[in-house]
Design an enzyme around this catalytic site. Structure first.
Site, short mmCIF file in Angstrom:
data_model
loop_
_atom_site.label_atom_id
_atom_site.label_comp_id
_atom_site.label_asym_id
_atom_site.label_seq_id
_atom_site.Cartn_x
_atom_site.Cartn_y
_atom_site.Cartn_z
N ARG A 68 47.68 43.73 42.68
CA ARG A 68 46.77 44.02 43.63
C ARG A 68 47.24 45.01 44.78
NH1 ARG A 68 43.17 43.16 39.94
NH2 ARG A 68 42.49 40.91 39.97
N ASP A 155 43.97 49.47 31.39
CA ASP A 155 43.59 48.12 31.59
C ASP A 155 42.40 47.62 32.50
OD1 ASP A 155 43.36 45.32 30.64
OD2 ASP A 155 44.54 44.92 32.38
N HIS A 182 42.97 47.79 26.59
CA HIS A 182 42.11 46.69 26.55
C HIS A 182 40.94 46.84 25.70
CE1 HIS A 182 39.25 44.55 29.60
NE2 HIS A 182 38.39 45.05 28.84
N ASN A 287 37.64 38.69 31.60
CA ASN A 287 37.42 39.71 30.39
C ASN A 287 38.73 40.10 29.80
OD1 ASN A 287 36.33 41.50 28.80
ND2 ASN A 287 35.88 43.11 30.50
N ASP A 314 48.06 38.06 31.94
CA ASP A 314 46.76 38.86 32.56
C ASP A 314 46.52 38.11 34.10
OD1 ASP A 314 44.47 40.57 33.24
OD2 ASP A 314 43.32 39.55 31.60
N HIS A 318 42.11 36.87 42.77
CA HIS A 318 40.85 37.23 43.34
C HIS A 318 40.62 36.28 44.55
CE1 HIS A 318 39.23 40.22 40.83
NE2 HIS A 318 39.45 39.51 39.65
ZN LIG Z 1 42.37 43.86 30.47
#
Ligand SMILES: [Zn+2]
Length: 434
Positions: A68, A155, A182, A287, A314, A318
């Site tokens: 991030r 991605d 992805h 996802n 992954d 958040h």
């Molecule tokens: Zn992804």
């Protein structure tokens, strides 16, 4: 840097087919010696770790994390994300490019990889395959590669256009690095927020089909075949977070044809199904989405038979206010660095009978090989002193509130874990200790 001895441990080093009692001497950030018990007893070191009853293994490697920074440091920073990595036993992470701005330039890559970001573990990056990850114009692969790019990916999104993906695979093949894809045919997933199936029907949500993932994997494999024939190149396709049996079938078949396809699976996909969404729990929204039990079983089978090359988290932090929205509006993704080993040992080792060596290979030697990191993911003398020491028998429950990550968005708050990290050592420095 002062010497460090690790004595009396059970050393599992899958890269060298080693699972036996060994003592290690770490010096100048490298593994100076790995010897039978007692052989190093005359060595004097600044510090000695007694690893009796513990497993000593190569530091874990994660080829798929979202840190991030720059742009969304309220969710995570490179310092906090790599602190979470260290707590989870990881010594190397590969940052995805969907930052703000997107990591699509040499300047952006150098900024991210600068020691000024204070990474606690080894940080590498895969910059974007296309400018702004918009899918239209390739980034400067050669310049980015020279600046340290381990591969390229958009991605979060697929490289959707055939012509662009073909060009990306060709350019990456010339540099000897992978394109990480992805795999999501976004023509089929507009407005979808979870897996298609009975749970989506009950919740009244639009669902992503298995086909949306498989179609991109199958298309990319066709491109590999065409490129081998037309260009005489051997491109490397890495399929990210595989979640469906159909995509795994395509990968298995491609591998049998000699194509260079690797893939990763995420702990949430081998642990949970879409039932975990329950009553619209946005901490189970990611996802690719959590799938049906048949697909979870297919991922487990792929991990057991070698179709799945590595485990990747992954890790996607958040903020609470972002996840506390109605399901369809909440962002995709969960944190994962501190729960990966505990879930792998619980679900794959205890649950499925996979050996510790196989699991540690999936989490160290194999991912290090996929992104070509010589001297990592191994405990051979002379390699980097990247090490995890853990108690394989410890049962504990993960508490999101105790996480080193800035974000707490996980469906595994309170979940049972097996195996607890006691120490993480990165290039000879102790970066985590419990
Ligand atoms: Zn992804």
């Amino acid at each position: 840097m002062s010497d460090l001895l690790i004595l009396n441990g059970r050393v599992i080093d899958p890269a060298n087919s080693l699972d036996d009692a060994r003592d290690l001497l770490l010096r100048d950030g490298k593994i100076a010696a790995i010897e039978r018990p007692g052989a190093l007893k005359s060595v004097e070191a600044a510090e000695t770790i007694d690893a009796r009853g513990l497993i000593v293994a190569p530091g874990l490697v994660d080829v798929h994390v979202h840190l991030r920074e720059p742009g969304q440091t309220y969710k995570e920073t490179i310092a906090t994300g790599t602190a979470a990595a260290a707590a989870g036993g990881f010594t190397t992470v590969v940052a995805m490019p969907n930052t703000l701005p997107v990591n699509d330039s040499v300047e952006g890559l150098q900024w991210m990889l600068s020691p000024d970001r204070n990474p606690l573990v080894n940080l590498f990056a895969m910059p974007a395959a296309t400018m702004g990850s918009m899918g239209a114009t390739l980034t400067d692969f050669a310049a980015l590669h020279a600046a340290g790019a381990l591969g390229f990916t958009d991605d979060g999104k697929p490289v959707l256009e055939d012509a662009i993906m073909r060009e990306a695979l060709i350019s990456a093949a010339r540099l000897g690095v992978p394109i990480s894809q992805h795999a999501e045919d976004t023509h089929l997933t507009g407005g979808c927020s979870m897996n298609a199936g009975p749970v989506a029907f009950r919740l009244g949500l639009r669902g992503m089909t298995v086909e949306a993932e498989a179609r991109i994997v199958e298309r990319d494999i066709r491109l590999l075949q065409e490129i081998e024939k037309a260009e005489g190149l051997h491109p490397h396709l890495h399929v990210q977070h595989v979640s469906t049996g159909r995509a795994l079938d395509a990968i298995r078949a491609a591998r049998q044809q000699g194509l260079h396809v690797t893939c990763e699976a995420a702990p949430h996909h081998f642990t949970l199904t879409d039932e975990a969404i329950g009553d619209y729990d946005t901490n189970a929204k990611m996802n690719p989405p959590l799938r049906a039990e048949a697909d979870r079983q297919a991922v487990l089978a792929g991990l057991a038979d070698g179709t799945v090359d590595c485990i990747a988290t992954d890790h996607a932090p958040h903020a609470a206010h972002e996840k506390e929205q109605e399901f369809e509006r909440a962002p995709n993704g969960i944190t994962g660095l501190e729960t990966s080993l505990g879930l792998a040992l619980r679900v794959l080792h205890k649950g499925q009978g996979l050996s510790l060596g196989r699991i540690l290979s999936l989490m160290s030697a194999a991912p290090a090989k996929i992104v070509s990191l010589p001297g990592r993911g191994t405990l051979a003398a002379g390699s980097f002193a990247d090490i995890v020491i853990f108690d394989p028998a410890a049962h504990w429950n993960f508490a999101a509130s105790a996480s080193r990550s800035k974000s707490k968005n996980t469906p595994f708050d309170g979940a049972a874990m097996l195996g607890r990290v006691k120490a993480t050592i990165c290039e000879g420095r102790i970066v985590y200790r419990s």
